[in-house]
Enzyme design. Structure first.
Site, PDB file in Angstrom:
ATOM      1  N   ARG A  22      -2.912   6.579  23.253  1.00 37.79           N
ATOM      2  CA  ARG A  22      -1.631   6.518  22.513  1.00 37.79           C
ATOM      3  C   ARG A  22      -1.569   5.338  21.540  1.00 37.79           C
ATOM      4  NH1 ARG A  22       0.498   7.743  27.789  1.00 37.79           N
ATOM      5  NH2 ARG A  22       0.743   9.998  27.935  1.00 37.79           N
TER       6      ARG A  22
ATOM      7  N   LYS B 141      -1.259   5.371   6.533  1.00 40.32           N
ATOM      8  CA  LYS B 141      -1.399   6.831   6.598  1.00 40.32           C
ATOM      9  C   LYS B 141      -2.776   7.151   7.162  1.00 40.32           C
ATOM     10  CE  LYS B 141       1.667   8.688   3.085  1.00 40.32           C
ATOM     11  NZ  LYS B 141       1.755   9.387   1.782  1.00 40.32           N
TER      12      LYS B 141
ATOM     13  N   GLU C 171      -6.554   5.844  -8.743  1.00 45.01           N
ATOM     14  CA  GLU C 171      -5.374   5.322  -8.034  1.00 45.01           C
ATOM     15  C   GLU C 171      -4.794   4.119  -8.793  1.00 45.01           C
ATOM     16  OE1 GLU C 171      -3.781   6.692  -5.589  1.00 45.01           O
ATOM     17  OE2 GLU C 171      -5.192   7.988  -4.535  1.00 45.01           O
TER      18      GLU C 171
ATOM     19  N   LYS D  17       2.086  -1.609  -3.362  1.00 46.00           N
ATOM     20  CA  LYS D  17       2.164  -0.670  -2.234  1.00 46.00           C
ATOM     21  C   LYS D  17       2.850  -1.318  -1.031  1.00 46.00           C
ATOM     22  CE  LYS D  17      -0.246   2.777   0.400  1.00 46.00           C
ATOM     23  NZ  LYS D  17      -1.415   3.620   0.516  1.00 46.00           N
TER      24      LYS D  17
ATOM     25  N   GLU E 250       7.957   7.456   4.324  1.00 43.53           N
ATOM     26  CA  GLU E 250       8.028   8.320   3.139  1.00 43.53           C
ATOM     27  C   GLU E 250       9.246   9.229   3.137  1.00 43.53           C
ATOM     28  OE1 GLU E 250       4.155   9.607   1.522  1.00 43.53           O
ATOM     29  OE2 GLU E 250       5.125  11.509   1.091  1.00 43.53           O
TER      30      GLU E 250
ATOM     31  N   ARG F 281       8.594   5.959  -1.006  1.00 42.92           N
ATOM     32  CA  ARG F 281       7.127   6.074  -0.845  1.00 42.92           C
ATOM     33  C   ARG F 281       6.562   7.335  -1.503  1.00 42.92           C
ATOM     34  NH1 ARG F 281       3.325   4.389   4.331  1.00 42.92           N
ATOM     35  NH2 ARG F 281       1.363   4.909   3.290  1.00 42.92           N
TER      36      ARG F 281
ATOM     37  N   ASN G  74       2.757   9.151  -4.514  1.00 46.56           N
ATOM     38  CA  ASN G  74       2.128  10.460  -4.572  1.00 46.56           C
ATOM     39  C   ASN G  74       2.001  10.986  -5.996  1.00 46.56           C
ATOM     40  OD1 ASN G  74       1.999  13.411  -3.143  1.00 46.56           O
ATOM     41  ND2 ASN G  74       1.615  11.662  -1.801  1.00 46.56           N
TER      42      ASN G  74
ATOM     43  N   HIS H  17      -0.609  13.446  -7.361  1.00 46.85           N
ATOM     44  CA  HIS H  17      -1.288  14.031  -6.201  1.00 46.85           C
ATOM     45  C   HIS H  17      -0.935  15.493  -5.959  1.00 46.85           C
ATOM     46  CE1 HIS H  17      -2.348   9.882  -5.436  1.00 46.85           C
ATOM     47  NE2 HIS H  17      -3.037  10.204  -4.364  1.00 46.85           N
TER      48      HIS H  17
ATOM     49  N   HIS I 154      -4.176  17.352  -5.640  1.00 45.48           N
ATOM     50  CA  HIS I 154      -4.569  17.976  -4.362  1.00 45.48           C
ATOM     51  C   HIS I 154      -4.713  19.489  -4.514  1.00 45.48           C
ATOM     52  CE1 HIS I 154      -3.089  14.592  -1.437  1.00 45.48           C
ATOM     53  NE2 HIS I 154      -4.303  14.378  -1.891  1.00 45.48           N
TER      54      HIS I 154
ATOM     55  N   HIS J 108     -11.649  12.618  -5.012  1.00 44.14           N
ATOM     56  CA  HIS J 108     -10.200  12.496  -4.934  1.00 44.14           C
ATOM     57  C   HIS J 108      -9.580  11.712  -6.109  1.00 44.14           C
ATOM     58  CE1 HIS J 108      -6.207  12.122  -3.366  1.00 44.14           C
ATOM     59  NE2 HIS J 108      -6.308  10.807  -3.368  1.00 44.14           N
TER      60      HIS J 108
HETATM   61  N1  GLY Z   1      -1.536   7.128  -0.769  1.00 44.58           N
HETATM   62  C1  GLY Z   1      -0.139   7.193  -0.803  1.00 44.58           C
HETATM   63  C2  GLY Z   1       0.531   6.558   0.355  1.00 44.58           C
HETATM   64  O1  GLY Z   1      -0.096   5.872   1.130  1.00 44.58           O
HETATM   65  O2  GLY Z   1       1.711   6.725   0.533  1.00 44.58           O
END
Ligand code: GLY
Length: 354
Positions: free
Chosen positions: A115, A137, A179, A218, A228, A232, A236, A239, A243, A254
């Site tokens: 956990r 993430k 990025e 960030k 998010e 947040r 994106n 993306h 994506h 990517h």
């Molecule tokens: N890569 C975008 C984020 O970490 O929210």
């Protein structure tokens, strides 16, 4: 070396960034602990000696095949089984030594095992240094859909050292710039630096400086919105379409898809009157310094891919974050038909320019 801290109700994450970070921080972060290191075949080949000296004496090392294909369920299971057979305890530490794939899958394993055990991220690619190693993430892909299974799980420590960039292939630098240019579309100071340095985006000095700026941006976003629910989502940018294309056009990586996605989404933002032509052109100029944007005509495929986007609120509607003006991005929504027509029109305009 500089230190950035992220404190949220659920976590404390220390990010050490800059030249000499490994030398200064690693002994203290790992000292006397039982660790389990996850890395990939590329990093192992390049840094076998460094791993043997610093990580192997403190616990087992798990090497996954390099590349996005490793972000899958069986690879995750392999890591978890190895943690168990290595006798990793709750007080142990998982070290993710590698790029975005290693960071995402090792982070997910760390969040699941018992956990949750302590996690240290040591990103070795430009993309993972400026973005994916920070903010907690973790994910694997499922049925080709990017990052669809994962957790929010903050690393206790992130060590970002430019020493690893010396061995990076040119393509990986391009990927990281994907990025970085995204951050330029979110942060006015980063945008200004990108414009001022547009003719030497790949220089070591520029990359060292801008890496810190992207992480600082960030960190500020994650402090305010770790899970998010709002702000947040801006991270994106590019993306949604990136994506979506990544699902169908496998040949790029990517960061390159982030730039391609940004280009198509800038097209949409300009057509919808959200983003001014001049500002859009300045971002497009940056994108074109890094890649040639392809004319992807599979609009139906883009719709299928974008339908999986985690920002979408209801079926049949696509959500994306687009640049609006320097330092400001906006979340917009549209139905599939409208999205498909923009993708086709943008691809057509790219074809005409060739
Ligand atoms: N890569 C975008 C984020 O970490 O929210």
């Amino acid at each position: 070396m500089k230190k950035i801290e992220i404190k949220t109700p659920s976590c404390e994450s220390d990010i050490y960034c800059g030249e000499g970070a490994i030398k200064k921080v690693l002994p203290e972060v790992l000292g006397g602990r039982n660790i389990f290191t996850v890395t990939d075949s590329n990093v192992y080949k390049l840094y076998g000696g460094f791993i043997a000296q610093n990580f192997a004496p403190l616990g087992e090392v798990h090497v996954i095949p390099a590349g996005e294909k490793s972000k899958n369920y069986s690879c995750l299971l392999g890591i978890l089984k190895h943690m168990l057979s290595a006798g990793l305890k709750r007080g142990g530490t998982v070290v993710a030594l590698g790029g975005g794939v290693v960071g995402d899958i090792a982070g997910l394993a760390a969040s699941l095992y018992m956990r949750g055990v302590r996690l240290v991220q040591i990103p070795t690619t430009l993309l993972s240094q400026v973005d994916s190693s920070v903010g907690g993430k973790t994910a694997i892909d499922l049925c080709g859909v990017k990052n669809i299974v994962g957790t929010f799980y903050q690393p206790g420590t992130v060590i970002v050292d430019p020493l690893f960039l010396k061995t990076l292939p040119a393509r990986e630098i391009r990927c990281g710039l994907g990025e970085i240019i995204k951050y330029g579309a979110l942060d006015k100071e980063i945008y200004v630096k990108l414009i001022e340095n547009k003719n030497h985006l790949k220089s070591d000095e520029f990359l060292r400086d801008i890496t810190y700026d992207c992480i600082a941006h960030k960190a500020e976003v994650v402090r305010k919105d770790e899970r998010e629910s709002g702000l947040r989502k801006t991270l994106n940018l590019g993306h949604t379409t990136g994506h979506a294309f990544e699902l169908f056009y496998k040949r790029k990586s990517h960061g390159e898809f982030v730039l391609i996605g940004m280009y198509y989404e800038l097209y949409i933002a300009v057509k919808k009157g959200i983003c001014g032509r001049e500002y859009a052109d300045s971002l497009i100029e940056l994108i074109k310094k890094v890649i040639t944007v392809p004319a992807y005509e599979n609009a139906a495929g883009a719709c299928r891919g974008a339908a999986y986007d985690k920002k979408n609120l209801k079926a049949g509607e696509i959500s994306m974050v687009v640049p609006a003006e320097a330092g400001r991005a906006e979340e917009i929504r549209m139905d599939m038909e409208e999205y498909a027509s923009y993708i086709s029109a943008c691809a057509q305009s790219l074809k005409e320019k060739l």
